[in-house]
Each structure stands twice: as structure tokens, then as C-alpha cells.
Design an enzyme around this catalytic site. Structure first.
Site, PDB file in Angstrom:
ATOM      1  N   ILE A   2       0.813  -1.209   0.000  1.00 25.11           N
ATOM      2  CA  ILE A   2       0.000   0.000   0.000  1.00 25.11           C
ATOM      3  C   ILE A   2       0.855   1.272   0.000  1.00 25.11           C
ATOM      4  CG2 ILE A   2      -0.211   0.326   2.503  1.00 25.11           C
ATOM      5  CD1 ILE A   2      -3.040   0.563  -0.148  1.00 25.11           C
ATOM      6  N   HIS A   3       2.180   1.137   0.029  1.00 22.88           N
ATOM      7  CA  HIS A   3       3.045   2.314   0.053  1.00 22.88           C
ATOM      8  C   HIS A   3       2.876   3.114  -1.240  1.00 22.88           C
ATOM      9  CE1 HIS A   3       6.003   1.195   3.447  1.00 22.88           C
ATOM     10  NE2 HIS A   3       4.939   0.409   3.540  1.00 22.88           N
TER      11      HIS A   3
ATOM     12  N   HIS B 160       7.906  -7.218   9.187  1.00 25.53           N
ATOM     13  CA  HIS B 160       6.698  -8.033   9.006  1.00 25.53           C
ATOM     14  C   HIS B 160       6.942  -9.253   8.115  1.00 25.53           C
ATOM     15  CE1 HIS B 160       6.112  -5.542   5.447  1.00 25.53           C
ATOM     16  NE2 HIS B 160       5.514  -4.555   6.091  1.00 25.53           N
TER      17      HIS B 160
ATOM     18  N   ALA C 214       5.041  -8.705   1.942  1.00 28.98           N
ATOM     19  CA  ALA C 214       5.787  -7.775   1.085  1.00 28.98           C
ATOM     20  C   ALA C 214       7.254  -8.163   0.961  1.00 28.98           C
ATOM     21  CB  ALA C 214       5.652  -6.343   1.594  1.00 28.98           C
TER      22      ALA C 214
ATOM     23  N   ARG D 133      13.625 -24.035  -4.811  1.00 28.89           N
ATOM     24  CA  ARG D 133      14.939 -23.733  -5.361  1.00 28.89           C
ATOM     25  C   ARG D 133      15.334 -22.267  -5.224  1.00 28.89           C
ATOM     26  NH1 ARG D 133      12.783 -27.548  -8.670  1.00 28.89           N
ATOM     27  NH2 ARG D 133      11.886 -26.018 -10.088  1.00 28.89           N
TER      28      ARG D 133
ATOM     29  N   ASP E 113       1.613  -3.056  13.184  1.00 32.41           N
ATOM     30  CA  ASP E 113       1.429  -2.383  11.896  1.00 32.41           C
ATOM     31  C   ASP E 113       0.141  -1.570  11.925  1.00 32.41           C
ATOM     32  OD1 ASP E 113       2.285  -1.662   9.347  1.00 32.41           O
ATOM     33  OD2 ASP E 113       1.301  -3.337   8.364  1.00 32.41           O
TER      34      ASP E 113
END
Length: 376
Positions: free
Chosen positions: A138-139, A212, A216, A223, A270
Site C-alpha cells: 500500500i506504500h 513483518h 511484502a 529452489r 502495523d
């Protein structure tokens, strides 16, 4: 002098029976057997558990206020007061990918708040803007940028308290990360597309934790372990986690706990303005954020922070994820205190700040003391 007698006490590490805590001004001066308490001591009901005040290292807002919208000491006071009432007596107010002028304003606001002794403000967390655009969540997209030498100089200026900076290691150089860490800044990896190898290089340069966990960041696969794999593989490197039952599946929470334990995994809220408030929406970077059934989302359905306090996170960890009470409490007290280098917080012991919470059998907060003063 105030004396509180509790039938059960969690001191930041373990549980104890029948203890008395002596408070003088803003400090704890002694912890002794309950039988030594004076007759005029405040005796908590036997059903209550006394614990250190919670410490939240990622607080974007609360009490109807978003730090990004009002970057000054007054706003920080309102945010901190809302969280203190809910049991988080020390917080790192968090700026969400601000512009460079906003970063400077946030540093000044936190400095001002601490100079004014605003209760609960113990440092600052700058979450971005030095992050990966593909993992911005949301940044605001127009705020995302790369860390430059000029940014490093600005961030390394004297600051009177812990400064936590979340960045994507692949968007800058190990040399710049090293300079930040050498200046005493706590550098976390977050909002990142980094490979496992890039994260390890960042850790070698001075990154000391993860923001967090799971959210994100590049995911774990067979692998390509990614950032999540690096965080789980490096068991002693601290990681914050949002335990609201929405950001992280309960099984994923248990897996992280199994990998890292309560001394490296810690709880963060957060939190957004809706925490400790009756507001149901706000704007961030021009986008409207809505609260619906406990979930904060934009119009596209992207999670936008959390409608959460640390006390609620503790309940999720114990009640829903089934983790031990002592571990959950450590993840909200002693562990974040150590991560943020707050040596005199997160414990109930002589010399520590007199931040305390009383919890009922359902882990609801029934009383709070902040710097020795009872808030509720």
C-alpha cells in the site's frame, strides 16, 4: 512509593507466583515475594496476570491519527496515548514511505516528542521509501526510491533514540547499508524482492532483522528460498510478524515460531488510525482505506496495515495459534525491547521503567501503568 502485589507475574522471561513490585516515580526499584508487601499495597485480583508493558516497533497510527498525515509531536502524542491505553506503553511511530522532506520532518517530530517527554515515544521507524516497487503493498508508488549517499548522510545525523530503517537490500549497496549500521541505525530488510543470496549479503553488511515476516517480501520456494527463506534459515536474526489472523496464516505463524523461537520472533501491530479509535476509514497517498470486518483494505482489496493492537496480537498467538503464553508475552515485551536496544524496558525488574499491564484470564488488558502512573 507504590507497591503492587500480583498472584501471577511475568517478568519478561518467565512466570512467577505471588510477587510484589515496588515502584518509585517512573522506575521499578524492587521485585520481592508477595509476602513482603506492606499492608497498604495494591493487591490485584488473583485472576489477573501482571506483565511488562508491551513494546510495538511498527505503529503507523492510532486514535484516529495517521503519522504520514500529521508529522509532528502532537500527533505522536495522540497515537502513543491510544496504544498506551491498549497496553503498548512504548512504541516506535512509523512513517510509511515518505518523501525526503517527510523523512526529515519525521526525524524532527520524534526528536521533539522525546524532548517534550511525550509518554510512550521511544524512537522512530522509517518504513521505506527505499524499497522495491514490486513489493510496495500500500506504500505510495511515487514515493518509492533508491537510497543515495545523500540519504545516508541525512539518516546518520545525530538522533537521540533508536532509529529503525526498513529498506530493500537489492535497491542499494552493501557499503551504504554498512554506513547506516555503523552509525547505530537498526536496519531491517522489508518490502523487498531480494534473493536469498542478496539478503545474506545485506546481513553481512549490517542488516539486523526483517520487517513483518512473510508480507511484502520474496517468498520461499524449493529452489529459490527468497527473503522469507533467509529469515527462517537465519534463526537468530530478529523478525517482526503481524499476528492478526489476516496478514499471516496461523500455520505460517507457527512455522516461523518453530524456526526462530520467542527470542528472535516478535510481534508488531502495523497499526493504522483505526486502532484505539472508532474511525472506519482514512486516506493514504491519495487512496481511500476502508475497515471491513476487521480488515483494512483499499478499493482493490490490498491489505493496508492492520486494525490491531499488540494486546490483540498476543491473544491471537495464544488463543488461535496455540503458542505458549510465556512465549507470546516475551514476543511483545523483552524481545522487541532487545531488538530496539531499549535496555531498561520490556522487563519487570529493579531499574527498569515502570511500564506494566494487568491481563485477565482472556488476556484482555484491565489495567496499565506507564512510567509508574496508572492510566486505567
Amino acid at each position: 512509593m507504590t507497591v503492587i502485589r500480583a498472584a501471577r507475574l511475568f517478568d519478561g522471561q518467565s512466570l512467577h507466583e505471588d510477587c510484589a513490585v515496588w515502584l518509585e516515580d517512573a522506575r521499578i526499584v524492587a521485585v520481592r515475594p508477595g509476602t513482603e508487601a506492606p499492608t497498604n499495597a495494591e493487591r490485584l485480583p488473583a485472576s489477573l496476570l501482571l506483565a511488562p508493558g508491551f513494546i510495538d516497533l511498527q505503529v503507523n497510527g492510532g486514535g484516529g491519527v495517521l503519522f504520514n498525515d500529521q508529522i509532528d509531536a502532537r500527533a505522536l502524542g495522540r497515537i502513543a496515548a491510544a496504544h498506551a491505553h491498549a497496553g503498548s506503553t512504548a512504541i516506535l511511530p512509523t512513517l510509511i514511505s515518505g518523501t525526503r522532506p517527510q523523512l526529515q520532518a519525521a526525524l524532527q517530530a520524534a526528536d521533539d516528542a522525546m524532548a517534550q517527554q511525550v509518554p510512550g515515544i521511544v524512537g522512530l521507524h522509517l518504513e521505506g521509501p527505499f524499497i522495491a516497487g514490486t513489493r510496495r503493498g500500500i506504500h505510495p508508488a511515487d514515493a518509492v526510491t533508491s537510497l543515495t549517499d545523500a540519504d545516508v548522510e541525512m539518516l546518520c545525523r545525530p538522533f537521540p533514540a533508536p532509529l529503525l530503517v526498513t529498506l530493500a537490500p537489492e535497491t542499494t549497496t552493501p557499503a551504504r547499508i554498512h554506513r547506516l549500521a555503523q552509525a547505530g541505525i537498526i536496519v531491517f530488510a522489508g518490502h523487498t524482492e531480494a534473493t536469498y543470496e542478496q539478503v545474506l549479503a545485506g546481513l553481512e553488511a549490517g542488516i539486523s532483522g526483517f520487517t513483518h515476516l512473510y508480507n511484502a517480501m520474496s517468498a520461499f520456494t524449493s529452489r529459490a528460498p527468497g527473503t522469507v527463506g533467509a529469515a527462517l534459515d537465519r534463526a537468530t536474526v530478529p523478525a517482526g510478524i503481524i499476528a492478526d489472523g489476516l496478514h499471516v496464516h496461523l500455520a505460517s505463524l507457527r512455522i516461523a515460531f518453530a524456526a526462530k523461537g520467542p527470542d528472535a520472533l516478535f510481534l508488531v501491530s502495523d497499526a493504522m488510525p483505526t486502532a484505539g479509535s472508532d474511525c472506519t476509514g482514512f486516506s493514504l497517498g491519495g487512496e481511500r482505506i476502508h475497515l471491513h470486518e476487521g480488515r483494512l483494505v483499499n478499493d482493490a482489496g490490498t491489505l493496508a496495515g492492520a486494525h490491531l493492537t499488540l494486546a490483540e496480537a498476543v491473544r491471537v498467538v495464544v488463543r488461535d495459534a496455540g503458542l505458549p503464553l510465556e512465549a507470546a508475552l516475551r514476543m511483545a515485551t523483552a524481545t522487541p525491547a532487545r531488538v530496539a536496544r531499549l535496555a531498561d524496558r520490556g522487563r519487570i525488574g529493579a531499574g527498569h521503567v515502570a511500564d506494566l499491564v494487568a491481563l485477565d484470564t482472556g488476556l484482555a488488558v484491565t489495567a496499565v501503568w506507564q512510567s509508574g502512573m496508572r492510566l486505567r
